[in-house]
Design a protein around this motif. Structure first.
Motif, mmCIF file in Angstrom:
data_model
loop_
_atom_site.group_PDB
_atom_site.id
_atom_site.type_symbol
_atom_site.label_atom_id
_atom_site.label_comp_id
_atom_site.label_asym_id
_atom_site.label_seq_id
_atom_site.Cartn_x
_atom_site.Cartn_y
_atom_site.Cartn_z
ATOM 1 N N ALA A 1 7.598 14.159 13.994
ATOM 2 C CA ALA A 1 6.174 14.463 14.166
ATOM 3 C C ALA A 1 5.320 13.341 13.586
ATOM 4 O O ALA A 1 4.379 12.854 14.233
ATOM 5 C CB ALA A 1 5.832 15.794 13.498
ATOM 6 N N GLY B 1 12.545 17.108 11.779
ATOM 7 C CA GLY B 1 11.370 17.513 12.532
ATOM 8 C C GLY B 1 10.120 16.837 12.023
ATOM 9 O O GLY B 1 9.303 16.324 12.799
ATOM 10 N N ALA C 1 12.753 18.948 20.373
ATOM 11 C CA ALA C 1 11.664 18.574 21.280
ATOM 12 C C ALA C 1 10.839 17.429 20.701
ATOM 13 O O ALA C 1 10.427 16.510 21.421
ATOM 14 C CB ALA C 1 10.787 19.787 21.558
ATOM 15 N N LEU C 2 10.585 17.457 19.387
ATOM 16 C CA LEU C 2 9.827 16.395 18.731
ATOM 17 C C LEU C 2 10.574 15.062 18.789
ATOM 18 O O LEU C 2 9.970 14.004 18.992
ATOM 19 C CB LEU C 2 9.552 16.766 17.273
ATOM 20 N N ALA D 1 12.141 23.068 17.798
ATOM 21 C CA ALA D 1 10.996 22.178 17.678
ATOM 22 C C ALA D 1 11.445 20.780 17.296
ATOM 23 O O ALA D 1 10.931 19.791 17.820
ATOM 24 C CB ALA D 1 10.016 22.725 16.645
ATOM 25 N N MET E 1 2.658 20.304 13.536
ATOM 26 C CA MET E 1 4.104 20.250 13.320
ATOM 27 C C MET E 1 4.509 19.418 12.112
ATOM 28 O O MET E 1 5.653 19.469 11.675
ATOM 29 C CB MET E 1 4.791 19.665 14.562
ATOM 30 N N TYR F 1 5.609 23.286 25.307
ATOM 31 C CA TYR F 1 6.693 24.025 24.655
ATOM 32 C C TYR F 1 6.480 24.076 23.140
ATOM 33 O O TYR F 1 6.635 25.127 22.507
ATOM 34 C CB TYR F 1 8.027 23.365 24.979
ATOM 35 N N LEU F 2 6.098 22.945 22.540
ATOM 36 C CA LEU F 2 5.876 22.894 21.099
ATOM 37 C C LEU F 2 4.690 23.759 20.673
ATOM 38 O O LEU F 2 4.684 24.331 19.579
ATOM 39 C CB LEU F 2 5.640 21.443 20.656
ATOM 40 N N SER F 3 3.701 23.873 21.538
ATOM 41 C CA SER F 3 2.529 24.678 21.196
ATOM 42 C C SER F 3 2.863 26.169 21.139
ATOM 43 O O SER F 3 2.166 26.944 20.499
ATOM 44 C CB SER F 3 1.410 24.438 22.206
ATOM 45 N N ASN G 1 6.328 27.264 20.679
ATOM 46 C CA ASN G 1 7.626 27.468 20.057
ATOM 47 C C ASN G 1 7.511 27.738 18.557
ATOM 48 O O ASN G 1 6.719 27.124 17.868
ATOM 49 C CB ASN G 1 8.503 26.230 20.287
#
Length: 395
Positions: free
Chosen positions: A334, A330, A290-291, A287, A320, A277-279, A281
């Motif tokens: 990361a 975020g 999700a992180l 982000a 990220m 998803y992060l790749s 988004n």
């Protein structure tokens, strides 16, 4: 539509949903007065008398009067006709409720009733308050989760739209009806067999369940169902429908906020799903969420193992570090995740350096990032110092 003055809470100025009376004799809506008291106020908002007794007594008489007023059909058609999509002059909330409750009502009648409920809940705060007051929220839940078959897609989607529009904070405990095996099975079937729009709406509902204190036990029950988690993870990999992937990411993040659910989420592939998803988004806000979840899962040995085995994890996290720098949290998550990974693996440190982590960290340190992000970035740079080539001049 005009609400009588006595039917409005003095704090929120909205229609009472659960009127309660203080020792001063003043009546307030329970959510409003509970928030007032929780904020440390020890006075009556109207009279400003000091409260020696904060007991809240339900005002059954006022509740009965409001119910009667609603059931007699307050004028829901008083808006200007050209902009009012509800034109049936015989419309009343009791009629709508009967159409949804009756086993003899036709499909067309139920669809029409749902459309009118959706209009009222979306276009009128007062209409929404009336629907909540008359118990439409639990009624819609019963209508939605009453069968093991997917049934009528249009009816399901309309009912879901209405449920999500209402979702009253004072009645979220109604969602605990999903603890019933029949209703829970229906949820799973809808999630597995519904179209993307239905799945997306159900993700929003699961997020509400996971974030409400009154439904946390239900969330733990749901998170034990492999089929539910598998659908959510599959949506994270969805490249063709970003809203569905985002809804799934929010649902999984909310589910993983409860520690009891994290092992199950990892086992069903949540780590790989979040990295995928992060790749893809591009939304900083999504982000960040999700992180944060990925960093939480890294705190478990199984989660750390899953991240370390993912071939794209380091590259995605490095990208990220500065990409979400305008969202301070975020960057923190990361860098925090990379710090955990790099501490235990020379291979990961090498991958991170090759992926451009040093430049990302230096850019981050020059930005307006948070103190936590800067502290962790410096710690990561110190850890990576051994990877820097030696200066032949010895300087």
């Amino acid at each position: 539509m005009s609400i009588p003055h006595l039917f409005r809470c003095p704090i929120s100025l909205d229609l009472f949903t659960d009127p309660v009376t203080l020792s001063t004799g003043q009546t307030y809506d329970r959510p409003s007065i509970e928030k007032w008291l929780a904020d440390g106020n020890l006075t009556c908002p109207v009279t400003m008398q000091k409260l020696h007794d904060t007991t809240l007594v339900p005002n059954h008489t006022l509740r009965h009067l409001i119910d009667q007023w609603l059931l007699t059909g307050p004028d829901l058609n008083s808006r200007q006709k050209p902009t009012n999509p509800i034109t049936d002059c015989d419309l009343s909330l009791s009629t709508l409720k009967q159409s949804l409750q009756s086993p003899n009502a036709t499909r067309a009648a139920k669809l029409e009733a749902l459309k009118k409920v959706r209009i009222l809940s979306v276009e009128s705060d007062i209409g929404q308050a009336c629907l909540i007051q008359l118990g439409f929220f639990p009624l819609l839940l019963q209508l939605l989760f009453q069968t093991h078959r997917i049934g009528d897609l249009e009816l399901v989607q309309l009912a879901l739209d209405c449920v999500l529009t209402l979702s009253p904070s004072t009645q979220l405990d109604s969602l605990n009806m999903l603890k019933n095996e029949i209703h829970l099975t229906s949820l799973v079937v809808l999630l597995e067999q519904g179209n993307l729009k239905i799945k997306t709406s159900l993700c929003h509902l699961l997020e509400a369940i996971a974030t409400s204190p009154v439904t946390q036990d239900l969330c733990i029950i749901i998170a034990q169902l492999r089929r539910v988690l598998q659908v959510l993870v599959s949506l994270l990999h969805n490249k063709s429908d970003p809203p569905a992937a985002e809804a799934a990411a929010r649902a999984i993040s909310a589910i993983c906020s409860l520690e009891a659910n994290r092992d199950n989420a990892i086992e069903e592939g949540a780590v790989d799903g979040l990295i995928a998803y992060l790749s893809l988004n591009s939304s900083q806000k999504s982000a960040c969420r999700a992180l944060a979840t990925l960093e939480l899962l890294l705190g478990l040995e199984a989660g750390k193992k899953a991240v370390m085995e993912n071939l794209n994890a380091v590259r995605v996290l490095v990208r990220m570090v500065f990409r979400v720098s305008s969202d301070q949290e975020g960057s923190e998550h990361a860098v925090g995740s990379l710090l955990i990974m790099c501490c235990g693996s020379a291979r990961v440190r090498m991958e991170a350096v090759n992926a451009g982590l040093l430049i990302q960290l230096l850019l981050l340190l020059q930005s307006q990032c948070s103190s936590r992000a800067k502290t962790e970035a410096r710690g990561l740079l110190k850890l990576l110092r051994s990877m820097w080539p030696e200066d032949p001049r010895g300087s």
